[in-house]
Every structure is written in C-alpha cells, then in structure tokens.
Design an enzyme around this catalytic site. Structure first.
Site: not given
Ligand code: KIV
Length: 271
Positions: A51-52, A90, A120, A122, A189
């Site tokens: 989600d980056s 994510d 994934k 969080e 992280e």
């Molecule tokens: O969203 C992302 O890029 C991440 C990484 C920083 C692990 O969760």
C-alpha cells in the site's frame, strides 16, 4: 545449488524451506507490469504490491487513502508480469480492521480479481479475528509488525518501534500469535536489530525485515526508494542501489534540448 535456484515457482512452502535451510529471502515492492517483469526476470523471490503505492504511485503523504479497487488495479498489473515470484498484496486501510467478515470479502476480492497468491495485513492481536477468518478460506496471510504505517495517526511519527520493553513484549506475543494462527510469514518494520533477531530465532515462519537488521530471514525494500526514484525519504536502513532520479531527469532534459534544437528526430528516425 540453493533452493531458490531449483524451483520454478516460489510458493509459501518454498519460503518456509528457505528459512529452514537458512537461505535469505529477497523481497521488493512493485505496483505495475513493467517493473514487476524486470524484478521477476532478475530473480526476486517475493513481490509485494504494497500500500506504499499510495505514497510512491499516487503521491499521498500516507498509506491511508489508497482504496481496495486501486490495490486490485496495481496487483492485477503485477500478476500479469510475473512467472516465478510469489505475489503478496497489502489489504489497504479500512478493509479489514474491526470486521472479520469485511476482511474476508476484501481478501477474496484480491485473490479473485488479481490472481495473486497471498495477502498482507498490519497488526497483531487487534486483527486476530480478521486474520483467522481469511486463513479459514484458504488464503495465505502474511503479518506485519513493528512500524505499521496504517496506524501512523495513532503513533504520531515514523520513528523506530518497540524500543521500550512493554512494546517489545507485545511485539513478541503478536509474532507468536501470528505464527500460531497460521500466517506464512511476517514483515518486521523498523525495530531494533536485537529484537528482530530474537523474533526470527523464536518464530518458525520466515521473518522479513525492513530496518530490522540482518539477523532475520529476508529483507524487503520499497522499489522506488532503493532505485533512487524517491529522494526525499532517507531513513538509515535504506540502501540506494541506483540514483534513477538524476538519470531520468538528465534523459528528459536531453530530450527537451533535442526537440527544441530539431536534433530529434533525425533522418533515420522518420518514415
Ligand atoms: O507497503 C509497503 O511497501 C510495505 C513495505 C514497507 C513492507 O508494507
């Protein structure tokens, strides 16, 4: 020959076997077809559609605004490019917290509409119900502990997490919980290297670090950061392998100059 060289397709089982054989796992983010194709051809083990994307693709200042539809767009572009790597996606903010039924619906949409292999999430005990419900549908889940950017407004800053004993203990408990629930791996992280090493030793599933030192089972970085496309973000853990920002700007400046001077196109570059 090492394990990752022997297999034609990386699965969650391959990652587990790599941990057992102490072979490090290399993971990077990607959000589009062209980049994912390059990463896969170079032999990356795991591609995270993170989600980056909210930051590096859409220009928001946090990961919170990106939507499930947008993540599905990015993930399906990546999956179309990938032959070998495991693609993990994510679940974005607001699609799984506090409602395990909604979490399962979100995860099912990702799996059905993108063709990716895992999702994934969080958090630890706060999202236990969501994780368990998603796993019960046969969808592989990767956890994410330590600095969890979707909770930035709770923490207030992006500083190193779990430096105090209480938070470190909660992190270790959460890592055990994720393992016992059936997650296939955990991203850790921005936590002290010593704590990450302890987690990696105690927990049997692969621990992938970002700013968590080298005594973990693998590493992940945001592609745009390690390629030097983003320049304003420079945490200590980030190693830049290229300075693409300079190279791209130089190429664009050269192009502009060539267009203005009528050097481009030349006689060989026309019909
Ligand atoms: O969203 C992302 O890029 C991440 C990484 C920083 C692990 O969760």
């Amino acid at each position: 020959m090492s394990l990752h060289q022997q297999v034609r397709k990386i699965t969650t089982h391959v990652l587990q076997a790599m941990k057992l054989k102490q072979e490090k796992i290399a993971m990077l983010t990607a959000y589009d077809y062209s980049m994912a194709r390059l990463l896969d051809a170079a032999g990356i083990d795991v591609i995270l559609v993170g989600d980056s994307a909210s930051n590096v693709m859409a220009g928001y200042d946090s990961t919170l605004p990106i939507t499930l539809d947008e993540m599905i767009y990015h993930a399906s572009s990546v999956v179309r490019a990938v032959k070998r790597a495991l693609v993990v996606v994510d679940l974005p903010f607001g699609t799984y917290q506090g409602n395990s039924k909604k979490a399962l619906q979100s995860a099912i949409r990702i799996m059905k509409e993108t063709g990716s292999s895992a999702i994934k999430i969080e958090g630890g005990s706060e999202v236990e119900d969501s994780i368990k419900r998603i796993l019960s549908a046969g969808i592989p889940v990767m956890g994410h502990l330590g600095l969890t950017p979707q909770s930035i407004h709770k923490f207030g800053t992006y500083v190193v997490r779990a430096t105090e004993e209480e938070e470190a203990e909660k992190l270790i408990e959460d890592a055990h919980l994720l393992e016992e629930s059936g997650c296939f791996g955990i991203v850790l992280e921005k936590v002290p290297a010593k704590l990450a090493a302890q987690v990696s030793k105690e927990i049997k599933i692969p621990i992938i670090g970002i700013g968590a030192g080298h005594e973990v089972d693998g590493q992940v970085l945001v592609l745009h950061d390690m390629l030097g496309i983003t320049t304003e973000f420079s945490p200590r853990f980030l190693r830049r392998y290229l300075n693409l920002s300079d190279d791209i700007q130089m190429a664009v400046k050269n192009y502009i100059a060539d267009v203005r001077s009528c050097d481009f196109p030349n006689d060989n570059e026309q019909y």
